[in-house]
Design an enzyme around this catalytic site. Structure first.
Site, PDB file in Angstrom:
ATOM      1  N   ARG A  17       0.806  -1.224   0.000  1.00 25.60           N
ATOM      2  CA  ARG A  17       0.000   0.000   0.000  1.00 25.60           C
ATOM      3  C   ARG A  17       0.838   1.273   0.000  1.00 25.60           C
ATOM      4  O   ARG A  17       0.349   2.334  -0.348  1.00 25.60           O
ATOM      5  CB  ARG A  17      -0.977  -0.005   1.164  1.00 25.60           C
ATOM      6  CG  ARG A  17      -0.338  -0.112   2.507  1.00 25.60           C
ATOM      7  CD  ARG A  17      -1.355  -0.211   3.611  1.00 25.60           C
ATOM      8  NE  ARG A  17      -0.635  -0.589   4.829  1.00 25.60           N
ATOM      9  CZ  ARG A  17      -1.178  -0.905   5.945  1.00 25.60           C
ATOM     10  NH1 ARG A  17      -2.473  -0.905   6.026  1.00 25.60           N
ATOM     11  NH2 ARG A  17      -0.455  -1.243   6.975  1.00 25.60           N
ATOM     12  N   ASP A 113       1.499  -3.487  13.062  1.00 26.98           N
ATOM     13  CA  ASP A 113       1.228  -3.946  11.705  1.00 26.98           C
ATOM     14  C   ASP A 113       1.922  -5.274  11.408  1.00 26.98           C
ATOM     15  O   ASP A 113       2.496  -5.482  10.352  1.00 26.98           O
ATOM     16  CB  ASP A 113       1.647  -2.873  10.691  1.00 26.98           C
ATOM     17  CG  ASP A 113       1.028  -3.079   9.313  1.00 26.98           C
ATOM     18  OD1 ASP A 113      -0.099  -3.613   9.240  1.00 26.98           O
ATOM     19  OD2 ASP A 113       1.676  -2.719   8.312  1.00 26.98           O
TER      20      ASP A 113
END
Length: 189
Positions: A17, A113
Site C-alpha cells: 500500500r 502492523d
C-alpha cells in the site's frame, strides 16, 4: 498504484500500500521504492531498521534516500503463502516472531502492523520480519497477539486445515479490520 516500466536490472518482487519492492539483478538485495505520498514512511522505516541493525530477525539496510531503501533480499515464503500452500507453521516459528518483536521493544520500538505478509519463513526454517515502518507508532497494536491467539486456539488443533484458501484469509482479514476499527458500544457491567 501501477508500475508501467522499470530498469532492466530490477525485477518487480511485490507491491504494497505504500511501496513497490524490486529485486536487484545478480545481487542478494532489494530496493523498496515508496510511492510519492509515502516518502515520510521511507524515513521512518529507515530509522526503525537502524535501531534493529545487526539483529538476525530483520534485514540489513545498505543504502537509503528520500523515497527508497536498499536492503537484504530474504528468500522464502510469507506466512500467508505458507498457509495458502499448506506449509505447516510450527510453534518454534511463532517463538521466533516473539523473539524478534521482543528485540524491537528492547530497542525502543513499538511493533505494529504484524501480519502474515510481513513474516517470512526462509528455506533454512528461520523467520524474518519485514516492513517495520509502523514500529514507531505510539498506539498499542494487538494484531500479532490476535494472530497468535488464533494459532493457539484453532490452527494447532489436529482437525484444523493446514492449507487455507487465499479468499478465506482475505475475507478474515477484512472482517478483522472491520471489527477492530468500527466503533463498538460497550455495555455497562
Amino acid at each position: 498504484m501501477k508500475i508501467d516500466k522499470h530498469h532492466c536490472h530490477l525485477k518487480l518482487y511485490g507491491m504494497g500500500r505504500s511501496a513497490a519492492v524490486f529485486q536487484i539483478k545478480n545481487e542478494n538485495k532489494v530496493i523498496k521504492i515508496f510511492y510519492p505520498s509515502f516518502e515520510k514512511i521511507a524515513i521512518e522505516e529507515k530509522q526503525n531498521y537502524e535501531k534493529l541493525n545487526g539483529n538476525p530477525y530483520y534485514p540489513t539496510i545498505y543504502e537509503s534516500g528520500a523515497n527508497y531503501l536498499v536492503m537484504d533480499f530474504i528468500e522464502g515464503k510469507t506466512f500467508f503463502e505458507c498457509l495458502a500452500e499448506g506449509i505447516p507453521l510450527k510453534s518454534h516459528y511463532i517463538e521466533q516472531v516473539d523473539n524478534g518483536l521482543q528485540y524491537a521493544k528492547e530497542a525502543g520500538l513499538n511493533p505494529s502492523d504484524i501480519h502474515l505478509h510481513n513474516l517470512i519463513l526462509t528455506k533454512e526454517g528461520d523467520v524474518r520480519i519485514i516492513d517495520v515502518a509502523r514500529f514507531s507508532q505510539e498506539k498499542k497494536c494487538t494484531q500479532w497477539d490476535d494472530l497468535k491467539c488464533g494459532y493457539t486456539k484453532y490452527y494447532q488443533r489436529a482437525y484444523f486445515p493446514k492449507k487455507i484458501p487465499r479468499w478465506i484469509m482475505y475475507t478474515v482479514s477484512k472482517l478483522y479490520r472491520l471489527y477492530k476499527y468500527l466503533p463498538v458500544k460497550k455495555e455497562k457491567s
